[in-house]
Design an enzyme around this catalytic site. Sequence first.
Site, mmCIF file in Angstrom:
data_model
loop_
_atom_site.group_PDB
_atom_site.id
_atom_site.type_symbol
_atom_site.label_atom_id
_atom_site.label_comp_id
_atom_site.label_asym_id
_atom_site.label_seq_id
_atom_site.Cartn_x
_atom_site.Cartn_y
_atom_site.Cartn_z
ATOM 1 N N ASP A 22 0.705 -1.223 0.038
ATOM 2 C CA ASP A 22 -0.033 -0.105 0.022
ATOM 3 C C ASP A 22 0.957 1.285 -0.049
ATOM 4 O OD1 ASP A 22 -2.456 1.059 0.129
ATOM 5 O OD2 ASP A 22 -1.961 2.107 1.883
ATOM 6 N N GLU A 81 0.733 5.661 0.189
ATOM 7 C CA GLU A 81 0.003 6.866 0.404
ATOM 8 C C GLU A 81 0.701 8.057 -0.316
ATOM 9 O OE1 GLU A 81 -2.731 6.942 2.167
ATOM 10 O OE2 GLU A 81 -2.440 5.032 2.960
ATOM 11 N N HIS A 140 -5.685 4.716 6.296
ATOM 12 C CA HIS A 140 -4.909 5.661 5.262
ATOM 13 C C HIS A 140 -3.629 5.802 5.945
ATOM 14 C CE1 HIS A 140 -8.567 6.295 2.915
ATOM 15 N NE2 HIS A 140 -9.246 6.798 4.156
ATOM 16 N N ASP A 170 -3.031 0.054 6.752
ATOM 17 C CA ASP A 170 -3.903 -0.564 5.588
ATOM 18 C C ASP A 170 -3.594 -1.493 5.123
ATOM 19 O OD1 ASP A 170 -5.239 1.904 5.787
ATOM 20 O OD2 ASP A 170 -4.569 2.759 3.730
#
Length: 742
Positions: free
Chosen positions: A33, A35, A167, A172
């Site tokens: 994941d 961001e 987030h 996540d």
Amino acid sequence: MPQQLSIFDQNESPSQVASRKSHIANRQFICLDIEATGLNPENEKVIEIALVKFDDNKIIDTYQTLINPERDVPEEITHLTGIKSEDLYKAPKIGEVKNKIKEFIGDLPVVGHFIEFDINFLNYHGFNFNNIQLDTYELAKIILPSEESYNLEVLGHKFHITHENAHRALDDVLACIELLKILQEQIRDIADNVWPQINHILKKGQCVWAEEFLFWQNKSLQSSDNDFQTFFPNQKTTTKQQATESDVLDIECQALNKNFIGNQPVIFQPSYYLDIDKFIILLKQEVLSPLETIFCLKMILVIDKFQKSYSPDNPDLISKKIVKLFNEEKNLWQTVSHDFYSLLQTKFWRQTQKNLAIMITHEFLYELIKANPVNFNKMKSLRICNPDLFIKHLLSNVNQSIYLNNLLATGKNSANLNNNLTILFGLLGIFYEKLFGTEKSEQEIIPKQLNDISWQQIKKMIENFKKIYSLPLKITTLLDLILNIDFDNYVFTLNKTEKSEVFLKFYPKNFPQKISLLNNYFSEIETHNEFPLSLSENCYIQHFLDTKININDKDKKTEKNQIFLSDIEQILSIINNQNDTDYIFISSSERNSNNLYTLLFDQIDKENTAILAQQVNGSIGKIQELWAQNTSSNRILILKYENLHSFLFKHNEKLKAHVVLIIYNLPFDYMKNPVNKISSAKFKNTFLEFAIPRVTLEIKNIINSFSKIQNRETQTFCLDRRIQNYNNALIENLSTMSDIIL
């Protein structure tokens, strides 16, 4: 996403087979994941990445780091993730950790929720990953086909997955791994009688999760025979129904707008229900596309769940209510759903006719008008509730829309044909831009514009399709409409959406006369409103509908409420100084919602106030779930007019002590829109007799829904100053229900 190999693929090279089998044997995966500062990789940068290597039993290794984007982090991203610009000054740049990340991942399959976004983002920044991608979002859509939202936070809440810092990349990733374990358990729990159907689909289709299904199923079932007849319910009657003019069933029928149904038992339009016979035809195709594969897997699980509660004594039908459909899946549903002819032959419909009173949706009437079926028995009476909404959406539902980019072909030549349909869609976009530039809207086409060379190319390509391919009847019918446009009887429009989808629409010019077809099916017809109408609103409905339809709102009394005329500065002051309050803003368009969200986000106290907007933060299903879970002192929700009714019905008991409704802008129609041009043609003063009543009736509907909130303090504001204009025509119409406080 790169092409994925099926376990049944007989064309794999020996090295591909060995590589795939080694991954299955080792059962090791990477969950990833990121961001970022935004959604577009062309303009935005990665600010955090997390990787976890795991197998079926344990976490093997973890890697997580912040990334210096060499730019400031936008305030809304800081609000979402908690990551501030100063947190990243000493973090490594993306190029400095690139080799370590690639080495950590290797050639293992990469798991993630919406993993395509993460991989595409990294690849744009030079990573060039070509690993197998396993999206838990896609798997959840198959295994949990009835969820309102497949957002990781929403699913985590459903399954009580620990996810304290949503987030943030590592949180996540860990939540995603937990979700995968839960979905694997769901696969293991699939009933034995369902597996032959799943194996049948996987052998014909393409699904990146095929290996996972086969790994977890009972190995003794992999070679079991498939039997369509015993798995699927027989929902058809053995005798055909014929209607005669003398047959009038003693049934009172009430038609409701779909947003006002609530928990009432109601009959939807035929296309709302799955036709098992048509679905079996789809399953028997030689080849299933990736879309068809996912759709069929999802529907098999829906059917299995439905079977467990099915009773021949109380027959029901599988409907869209129990399955969540996305984008092209909705078009695919249309190919396997009922029409009036098939619906009227079902045990479900025969059972319905034994009732003295039934409720149907407005959409049922729209399809009845379009189909004009000969085998529909006439009923005693029809009561149309919310007639203003029935009228508002009538023309949009009796038109013929052609989405060239969504036409689906099947069979041996389907891939080639679908590629050519994509080219045709591109030509249509070129034709649109030649005529109307980059503006995204609905535009009416006139005959002389079809002399353009771009249109001639489109016609020639369509004619070649018909010569080369054996086309499904649905596609042939739509293409014939394009080749032989009847300007005498139809208004022809070209549409370009905000997502740059281009499609065609054909509106029948005689559609007001089509309303009279309802007299063929109901002996008496009347309308019903829950609130009193003004004289001009009454005239609008009476003038628009057939004169044989009775307008019924006599003696309708309601306690007047107050609408305060205000401005955004005053509302912001209230929001920032009043606690324990829900603020519901109503907007008429996605663009207005986006503008309002930006305006509010910059000026509210985000420590105490949460803000969610339809489309900005996700679909209506997602934001409703996030809103219900939010515990902030104040909550702001931005909705479109049509979604307020269902929202209040679902969440009435979860509202705070104070609830404020804010009408951000009045729902005026775009009068150049062909729908409104055709609809308003019979009115002498289009604005006063057509546009104004439509606005005030829409507002009255939302005020009526809002007034049903119980045990809460409520207030209503309007921020659109146009409510005072037009010689007070709006205020006069609203005065039968509300006092406008200037």
